[in-house]
Design a protein around this motif. Structure first.
Motif, PDB file in Angstrom:
ATOM      1  N   GLN A   3       4.890 -38.998  66.284  1.00  0.00           N
ATOM      2  CA  GLN A   3       5.029 -37.769  65.509  1.00  0.00           C
ATOM      3  C   GLN A   3       5.657 -36.699  66.390  1.00  0.00           C
ATOM      4  N   LEU A   4       6.708 -36.052  65.910  1.00  0.00           N
ATOM      5  CA  LEU A   4       7.450 -35.084  66.707  1.00  0.00           C
ATOM      6  C   LEU A   4       7.149 -33.636  66.349  1.00  0.00           C
ATOM      7  N   SER A   5       6.464 -33.405  65.248  1.00  0.00           N
ATOM      8  CA  SER A   5       6.158 -32.033  64.835  1.00  0.00           C
ATOM      9  C   SER A   5       4.642 -31.875  64.700  1.00  0.00           C
ATOM     10  N   PRO A   6       4.155 -30.630  64.720  1.00  0.00           N
ATOM     11  CA  PRO A   6       2.704 -30.411  64.638  1.00  0.00           C
ATOM     12  C   PRO A   6       2.131 -30.826  63.281  1.00  0.00           C
ATOM     13  N   THR A   7       0.851 -31.165  63.293  1.00  0.00           N
ATOM     14  CA  THR A   7       0.144 -31.503  62.064  1.00  0.00           C
ATOM     15  C   THR A   7      -0.260 -30.215  61.354  1.00  0.00           C
ATOM     16  N   GLN A   8      -0.131 -30.219  60.036  1.00  0.00           N
ATOM     17  CA  GLN A   8      -0.516 -29.074  59.216  1.00  0.00           C
ATOM     18  C   GLN A   8      -1.458 -29.539  58.119  1.00  0.00           C
ATOM     19  N   ALA A   9      -2.308 -28.637  57.660  1.00  0.00           N
ATOM     20  CA  ALA A   9      -3.198 -28.935  56.533  1.00  0.00           C
ATOM     21  C   ALA A   9      -2.438 -28.683  55.233  1.00  0.00           C
ATOM     22  N   HIS A  10      -2.348 -29.707  54.408  1.00  0.00           N
ATOM     23  CA  HIS A  10      -1.705 -29.575  53.095  1.00  0.00           C
ATOM     24  C   HIS A  10      -2.788 -29.563  52.036  1.00  0.00           C
ATOM     25  N   HIS A  11      -2.852 -28.505  51.254  1.00  0.00           N
ATOM     26  CA  HIS A  11      -3.787 -28.416  50.143  1.00  0.00           C
ATOM     27  C   HIS A  11      -3.111 -29.051  48.928  1.00  0.00           C
ATOM     28  N   CYS A  12      -3.718 -30.113  48.426  1.00  0.00           N
ATOM     29  CA  CYS A  12      -3.099 -30.963  47.409  1.00  0.00           C
ATOM     30  C   CYS A  12      -2.657 -30.188  46.172  1.00  0.00           C
ATOM     31  N   ILE A  13      -1.495 -30.601  45.639  1.00  0.00           N
ATOM     32  CA  ILE A  13      -0.912 -29.919  44.481  1.00  0.00           C
ATOM     33  C   ILE A  13      -0.716 -30.846  43.287  1.00  0.00           C
ATOM     34  N   HIS A  14      -0.612 -32.153  43.511  1.00  0.00           N
ATOM     35  CA  HIS A  14      -0.349 -33.061  42.392  1.00  0.00           C
ATOM     36  C   HIS A  14      -1.535 -33.101  41.438  1.00  0.00           C
ATOM     37  N   GLY A  15      -1.240 -32.990  40.148  1.00  0.00           N
ATOM     38  CA  GLY A  15      -2.288 -33.033  39.131  1.00  0.00           C
ATOM     39  C   GLY A  15      -3.056 -31.732  38.978  1.00  0.00           C
ATOM     40  N   ARG A  16      -2.637 -30.694  39.687  1.00  0.00           N
ATOM     41  CA  ARG A  16      -3.313 -29.393  39.569  1.00  0.00           C
ATOM     42  C   ARG A  16      -2.442 -28.464  38.727  1.00  0.00           C
ATOM     43  N   PHE A  17      -3.068 -27.669  37.906  1.00  0.00           N
ATOM     44  CA  PHE A  17      -2.330 -26.759  37.037  1.00  0.00           C
ATOM     45  C   PHE A  17      -2.842 -25.339  37.224  1.00  0.00           C
ATOM     46  N   SER A  18      -3.018 -24.975  38.457  1.00  0.00           N
ATOM     47  CA  SER A  18      -3.533 -23.656  38.797  1.00  0.00           C
ATOM     48  C   SER A  18      -2.641 -23.049  39.871  1.00  0.00           C
ATOM     49  N   ALA A  19      -2.511 -21.750  39.829  1.00  0.00           N
ATOM     50  CA  ALA A  19      -1.735 -21.053  40.860  1.00  0.00           C
ATOM     51  C   ALA A  19      -2.572 -20.865  42.125  1.00  0.00           C
ATOM     52  N   ARG A  20      -3.884 -21.060  42.016  1.00  0.00           N
ATOM     53  CA  ARG A  20      -4.764 -20.902  43.169  1.00  0.00           C
ATOM     54  C   ARG A  20      -4.670 -22.129  44.071  1.00  0.00           C
ATOM     55  N   ARG A  21      -4.793 -21.886  45.353  1.00  0.00           N
ATOM     56  CA  ARG A  21      -4.758 -22.968  46.329  1.00  0.00           C
ATOM     57  C   ARG A  21      -5.977 -23.878  46.148  1.00  0.00           C
TER      58      ARG A  21
END
Length: 79
Positions: A3-21
């Motif tokens: 891995q050449l770049s830093p790890t980041q936390a991704h808050h899942c978006i698939h299947g969500r229908f909200s503008a909130r994280r």
């Protein structure tokens, strides 16, 4: 391939229908290139092409249990 770049936390978006994280319990670790793709443009970035990312890797929510299993394994190794 390392891995050449830093790890980041991704808050899942698939299947969500909200503008909130999504809550932190619905976050998965992604390298920057697979997450935002701003520093490492050599990979398919989820936030730049969510539909293509889903076709290639599946729903991001499907990776939550995978990440939890890896964390549990690492935790057991330290005990």
């Amino acid at each position: 391939m390392p891995q050449l770049s830093p790890t980041q936390a991704h808050h899942c978006i698939h299947g969500r229908f909200s503008a909130r994280r999504a809550p932190d319990c619905m976050a998965i670790p992604l390298c920057e290139g697979h997450h935002q793709g701003l520093l490492d443009g050599s990979k398919l970035a989820l936030h730049q092409a969510p539909s293509r990312w889903r076709r290639l890797y599946g729903n991001d929510t499907d990776w939550i249990s995978w990440a939890e299993d890896r964390l549990r394994e690492r935790e057991e190794q330290t005990i």
